[in-house]
Design a protein around this motif. Structure first.
Motif, PDB file in Angstrom:
ATOM      1  N   ARG A 239      11.748   0.412  21.038  1.00  0.00           N
ATOM      2  CA  ARG A 239      11.940   0.927  22.399  1.00  0.00           C
ATOM      3  C   ARG A 239      12.028  -0.206  23.412  1.00  0.00           C
ATOM      4  NH1 ARG A 239       7.595   4.368  20.569  1.00  0.00           N
ATOM      5  NH2 ARG A 239       8.424   6.378  19.846  1.00  0.00           N
ATOM      6  N   ALA A 240      11.203  -1.254  23.214  1.00  0.00           N
ATOM      7  CA  ALA A 240      11.257  -2.397  24.133  1.00  0.00           C
ATOM      8  C   ALA A 240      12.593  -3.119  24.036  1.00  0.00           C
ATOM      9  CB  ALA A 240      10.112  -3.356  23.834  1.00  0.00           C
ATOM     10  N   VAL A 241      13.125  -3.253  22.801  1.00  0.00           N
ATOM     11  CA  VAL A 241      14.427  -3.912  22.625  1.00  0.00           C
ATOM     12  C   VAL A 241      15.527  -3.089  23.281  1.00  0.00           C
ATOM     13  CG1 VAL A 241      16.143  -4.579  20.903  1.00  0.00           C
ATOM     14  CG2 VAL A 241      13.747  -5.164  20.555  1.00  0.00           C
ATOM     15  N   GLU A 242      15.472  -1.762  23.107  1.00  0.00           N
ATOM     16  CA  GLU A 242      16.478  -0.907  23.732  1.00  0.00           C
ATOM     17  C   GLU A 242      16.397  -1.008  25.259  1.00  0.00           C
ATOM     18  OE1 GLU A 242      15.688   2.933  22.184  1.00  0.00           O
ATOM     19  OE2 GLU A 242      16.651   2.556  20.241  1.00  0.00           O
ATOM     20  N   ALA A 243      15.160  -1.011  25.795  1.00  0.00           N
ATOM     21  CA  ALA A 243      15.005  -1.122  27.245  1.00  0.00           C
ATOM     22  C   ALA A 243      15.519  -2.463  27.751  1.00  0.00           C
ATOM     23  CB  ALA A 243      13.528  -0.939  27.613  1.00  0.00           C
ATOM     24  N   ARG A 244      15.215  -3.539  26.984  1.00  0.00           N
ATOM     25  CA  ARG A 244      15.710  -4.864  27.386  1.00  0.00           C
ATOM     26  C   ARG A 244      17.234  -4.903  27.353  1.00  0.00           C
ATOM     27  NH1 ARG A 244      14.068 -10.298  27.574  1.00  0.00           N
ATOM     28  NH2 ARG A 244      11.924  -9.700  27.147  1.00  0.00           N
ATOM     29  N   GLY A 245      17.818  -4.303  26.311  1.00  0.00           N
ATOM     30  CA  GLY A 245      19.274  -4.271  26.225  1.00  0.00           C
ATOM     31  C   GLY A 245      19.900  -3.539  27.399  1.00  0.00           C
ATOM     32  N   GLN A 246      19.307  -2.407  27.769  1.00  0.00           N
ATOM     33  CA  GLN A 246      19.825  -1.676  28.924  1.00  0.00           C
ATOM     34  C   GLN A 246      19.697  -2.497  30.200  1.00  0.00           C
ATOM     35  OE1 GLN A 246      17.684   2.006  28.965  1.00  0.00           O
ATOM     36  NE2 GLN A 246      18.632   2.782  27.070  1.00  0.00           N
ATOM     37  N   THR A 247      18.556  -3.199  30.333  1.00  0.00           N
ATOM     38  CA  THR A 247      18.375  -4.050  31.507  1.00  0.00           C
ATOM     39  C   THR A 247      19.404  -5.175  31.544  1.00  0.00           C
ATOM     40  OG1 THR A 247      15.999  -3.584  31.497  1.00  0.00           O
ATOM     41  CG2 THR A 247      16.728  -5.512  32.730  1.00  0.00           C
ATOM     42  N   GLU A 248      19.659  -5.779  30.378  1.00  0.00           N
ATOM     43  CA  GLU A 248      20.657  -6.849  30.318  1.00  0.00           C
ATOM     44  C   GLU A 248      22.040  -6.326  30.682  1.00  0.00           C
ATOM     45  OE1 GLU A 248      20.630  -8.772  26.586  1.00  0.00           O
ATOM     46  OE2 GLU A 248      18.597  -9.561  26.787  1.00  0.00           O
ATOM     47  N   ARG A 249      22.366  -5.116  30.191  1.00  0.00           N
ATOM     48  CA  ARG A 249      23.683  -4.570  30.525  1.00  0.00           C
ATOM     49  C   ARG A 249      23.806  -4.283  32.021  1.00  0.00           C
ATOM     50  NH1 ARG A 249      22.859  -2.168  25.422  1.00  0.00           N
ATOM     51  NH2 ARG A 249      21.840  -0.362  26.338  1.00  0.00           N
ATOM     52  N   ARG A 250      22.728  -3.767  32.615  1.00  0.00           N
ATOM     53  CA  ARG A 250      22.773  -3.513  34.059  1.00  0.00           C
ATOM     54  C   ARG A 250      22.903  -4.819  34.843  1.00  0.00           C
ATOM     55  NH1 ARG A 250      18.641   0.312  32.776  1.00  0.00           N
ATOM     56  NH2 ARG A 250      17.054  -1.186  33.445  1.00  0.00           N
ATOM     57  N   LEU A 251      22.147  -5.841  34.398  1.00  0.00           N
ATOM     58  CA  LEU A 251      22.231  -7.129  35.090  1.00  0.00           C
ATOM     59  C   LEU A 251      23.605  -7.770  34.908  1.00  0.00           C
ATOM     60  CD1 LEU A 251      18.710  -8.589  34.244  1.00  0.00           C
ATOM     61  CD2 LEU A 251      19.489  -7.692  36.438  1.00  0.00           C
ATOM     62  N   ALA A 252      24.168  -7.632  33.702  1.00  0.00           N
ATOM     63  CA  ALA A 252      25.508  -8.183  33.471  1.00  0.00           C
ATOM     64  C   ALA A 252      26.545  -7.459  34.328  1.00  0.00           C
ATOM     65  CB  ALA A 252      25.867  -8.066  31.992  1.00  0.00           C
ATOM     66  N   GLU A 253      26.415  -6.142  34.446  1.00  0.00           N
ATOM     67  CA  GLU A 253      27.329  -5.385  35.296  1.00  0.00           C
ATOM     68  C   GLU A 253      27.166  -5.809  36.760  1.00  0.00           C
ATOM     69  OE1 GLU A 253      30.423  -2.666  35.758  1.00  0.00           O
ATOM     70  OE2 GLU A 253      29.511  -3.557  33.977  1.00  0.00           O
ATOM     71  N   ARG A 254      25.901  -6.036  37.145  1.00  0.00           N
ATOM     72  CA  ARG A 254      25.675  -6.496  38.514  1.00  0.00           C
ATOM     73  C   ARG A 254      26.317  -7.853  38.751  1.00  0.00           C
ATOM     74  NH1 ARG A 254      19.782  -8.255  40.428  1.00  0.00           N
ATOM     75  NH2 ARG A 254      20.489 -10.097  39.283  1.00  0.00           N
ATOM     76  N   GLU A 255      26.204  -8.731  37.736  1.00  0.00           N
ATOM     77  CA  GLU A 255      26.821 -10.048  37.869  1.00  0.00           C
ATOM     78  C   GLU A 255      28.329  -9.937  37.948  1.00  0.00           C
ATOM     79  OE1 GLU A 255      26.940 -14.242  38.083  1.00  0.00           O
ATOM     80  OE2 GLU A 255      25.346 -12.770  38.365  1.00  0.00           O
ATOM     81  N   ARG A 256      28.857  -8.972  37.215  1.00  0.00           N
ATOM     82  CA  ARG A 256      30.313  -8.761  37.265  1.00  0.00           C
ATOM     83  C   ARG A 256      30.742  -8.363  38.677  1.00  0.00           C
ATOM     84  NH1 ARG A 256      33.621  -4.230  36.369  1.00  0.00           N
ATOM     85  NH2 ARG A 256      35.724  -4.788  35.654  1.00  0.00           N
ATOM     86  N   PHE A 257      29.965  -7.476  39.269  1.00  0.00           N
ATOM     87  CA  PHE A 257      30.304  -7.069  40.625  1.00  0.00           C
ATOM     88  C   PHE A 257      30.109  -8.217  41.615  1.00  0.00           C
ATOM     89  CE2 PHE A 257      29.485  -2.685  38.992  1.00  0.00           C
ATOM     90  CZ  PHE A 257      30.758  -2.200  39.226  1.00  0.00           C
ATOM     91  N   VAL A 258      29.091  -9.043  41.376  1.00  0.00           N
ATOM     92  CA  VAL A 258      28.895 -10.214  42.225  1.00  0.00           C
ATOM     93  C   VAL A 258      30.099 -11.146  42.138  1.00  0.00           C
ATOM     94  CG1 VAL A 258      27.501 -12.283  42.558  1.00  0.00           C
ATOM     95  CG2 VAL A 258      26.387 -10.081  42.189  1.00  0.00           C
ATOM     96  N   SER A 259      30.578 -11.348  40.885  1.00  0.00           N
ATOM     97  CA  SER A 259      31.759 -12.205  40.702  1.00  0.00           C
ATOM     98  C   SER A 259      32.969 -11.610  41.393  1.00  0.00           C
ATOM     99  CB  SER A 259      32.033 -12.389  39.208  1.00  0.00           C
ATOM    100  OG  SER A 259      30.953 -13.021  38.578  1.00  0.00           O
ATOM    101  N   LEU A 260      33.108 -10.289  41.271  1.00  0.00           N
ATOM    102  CA  LEU A 260      34.231  -9.637  41.941  1.00  0.00           C
ATOM    103  C   LEU A 260      34.088  -9.765  43.458  1.00  0.00           C
ATOM    104  CD1 LEU A 260      34.647  -6.391  39.790  1.00  0.00           C
ATOM    105  CD2 LEU A 260      36.100  -8.428  39.814  1.00  0.00           C
ATOM    106  N   GLY A 261      32.840  -9.696  43.952  1.00  0.00           N
ATOM    107  CA  GLY A 261      32.642  -9.869  45.394  1.00  0.00           C
ATOM    108  C   GLY A 261      33.039 -11.255  45.850  1.00  0.00           C
ATOM    109  N   ARG A 262      32.623 -12.257  45.040  1.00  0.00           N
ATOM    110  CA  ARG A 262      33.026 -13.631  45.375  1.00  0.00           C
ATOM    111  C   ARG A 262      34.540 -13.758  45.388  1.00  0.00           C
ATOM    112  NH1 ARG A 262      30.056 -16.878  40.916  1.00  0.00           N
ATOM    113  NH2 ARG A 262      31.502 -18.491  41.672  1.00  0.00           N
TER     114      ARG A 262
END
Length: 477
Positions: A239-262
């Motif tokens: 469960r911790a690995v799944e939660a970490r994976g979801q967090t990483e995907r959300r952070l990666a998506e956020r970074e993608r939007f940050v890059s798009l904003g730049r």
């Protein structure tokens, strides 16, 4: 060197137990046989002493009278006895070393030398038993009225004792072997049953197809506290690995939007630049509508500015379209990337070196969207990491395995704390560099690999190798 065949724990434990059982069986068997040998030797000594005492008492006066027939008769009657340790032959040797009488005259005639006969026999007080012999020659001095008159040599039949030892060895070996096999089999079945829950857990942890799943409550052995804790810990870890994976995907998506904003900010700057000139041209047209030369020049300014804005907007639109649709990679994609990254480079007064080989157009089996996103992300990172006036660039070329992309810059290179995000699958903590993990995920989805290296000129570079799909459809992004 030979490789050792790995054995499962459910087999190693019974084998170790069996080995210990064999060792204990050998030790116990040796102790039993040693005790049997000592018991037999004590019986031999008692029987031999009894036999020698009886014959010595009988033969002493006969030797004194030199009564050969009576001596032979006494010896002959002694050899006809039955028992486990009965005399098989007997001989009498006088003080001069000559045979007086023997129950085997064909081997030891009367008057023949008896030195060899005496030398081949053991004294009664030193009697011992060698399992390899079935006949034991024993000798003792015969005395009459306190002085020695002859030596009596008796061959005892020890075949029954040898047979008894062989039977003891047989039953010990058979019993130990049966007990070892039975206990080893019982230990194997018991260990296999005990380790069954651990085996299920090990198989689940080593699954190669898909992500591991948590164990349902019905499969957790609650009767065993330690195993139940192990299963609960495993479920918590999954469960911790799944939660970490979801967090990483959300952070990666956020970074993608940050890059798009730049990128959007850069595009806005690029579009805003020609707007001043366009507005000036429009104002000039309003003020001098009747002057053909002014109108022509203003129209040219409007056309160039609008084309520049069109190219920028088209490049951004192509990136979005190719990211959503599985469009094959083409040379035009690299032209769009050059157009998109150039405003950021010019804003920072950097120098961009663009080397795209002509044969890159043959890489249509690669998906354009992921390739463009990888290159754009790494170039934006390189531009952000290096200072004003720095050099950075892209080298795209075909090799034997597919497409190689080299993104380089004149900066100090990728920091050590960010390298695991790009080069390994280890979990990442929130912070800078999440776009690097997105790059790794995209490259892996295309079956490619990432490495750090240098260009021929010595600049630090990120090397990406993307294999071409064999079925002609491209890899799944």
């Amino acid at each position: 060197m030979g490789t050792r065949l790995p054995l499962p724990l459910s087999l190693r434990v019974p084998l170790i137990v069996a080995g210990l059982m064999v060792l204990m069986g050998v030790i116990a068997s040796q102790l039993v046989v040693t005790s049997l040998v000592r018991s037999q030797e004590r019986q031999l000594a008692d029987l031999a002493q009894s036999e020698f005492a009886t014959l010595s008492t009988t033969l002493a006066p006969l030797i004194q009278r030199e009564d050969l027939w009576e001596m032979f008769d006494a010896l002959d009657r002694a050899t006809f006895q039955a028992g486990r340790f009965a005399p098989a032959a007997a001989s009498l040797v006088d003080a001069r070393g000559q045979v007086i009488v023997s129950t085997r005259p064909e081997r030891h005639p009367i008057g023949s030398p008896g030195v060899a006969l005496i030398a081949g026999a053991v004294p009664l007080e030193d009697l011992s038993y060698d399992n390899a012999r079935e006949l034991i020659s024993v000798r003792q001095v015969v005395e009459y009225q306190g002085r020695p008159v002859a030596q009596l040599v008796i061959d005892f039949n020890a075949s029954e004792l040898a047979a008894e030892r062989r039977r003891a060895w047989f039953w010990l070996i058979a019993g130990n072997t049966a007990a070892t096999l039975i206990l080893a089999l019982a230990g194997y079945l018991l260990i296999r049953r005990v380790l069954a829950p651990i085996g299920r857990l090990s198989r689940e942890m080593s699954r190669s197809g898909g992500a591991s799943q948590t164990f349902p409550e019905a499969m957790i052995p609650r009767h065993d506290v330690e195993l139940a804790n192990l299963y609960d810990t495993y479920n918590a870890m999954i469960r911790a690995v799944e939660a970490r994976g979801q967090t990483e995907r959300r952070l990666a998506e956020r970074e993608r939007f940050v890059s798009l904003g730049r990128l959007a900010g850069t595009l806005a700057h690029e579009i805003n630049n020609p707007l001043g000139g366009l507005l000036t041209a429009v104002d000039t047209l309003k003020r001098f509508p009747d002057r053909a030369d002014v109108v022509g020049k203003s129209a040219d300014i409007l056309e160039r500015g609008l084309k520049q804005m069109r190219d920028v907007a088209r490049g951004a639109l192509n990136v979005q379209r190719n990211s959503q649709a599985g469009t094959p990679l083409s040379a035009a994609d690299f032209e769009d990337l050059h157009l998109l990254i150039r405003p950021e480079i010019e804003r920072k007064a950097q120098r961009l070196h663009w080397q795209v080989a002509p044969d890159v157009a043959d890489c249509g089996r690669l998906p354009a969207g992921p390739v463009r996103q990888v290159v754009l992300n790494l170039l934006l990172n390189a531009a952000a990491a290096t200072g004003p006036g720095a050099d950075l660039g892209l080298i795209a070329q075909r090799d034997a395995g597919g497409l190689r992309l080299t993104i380089w810059d004149s900066g100090p290179g990728l920091p050590d704390h960010l390298r695991p995000r790009l080069l390994s699958d280890a979990p990442v903590e929130p912070g800078d560099g999440l776009g690097l993990r997105l790059v790794r995920d995209l490259v892996q989805s295309m079956g490619g690999g990432i490495a750090l290296g240098q260009t021929a000129a010595g600049q630090n570079a990120i090397l990406i190798d993307l294999p071409l799909a064999e079925d002609g459809t491209g890899t799944d992004a």
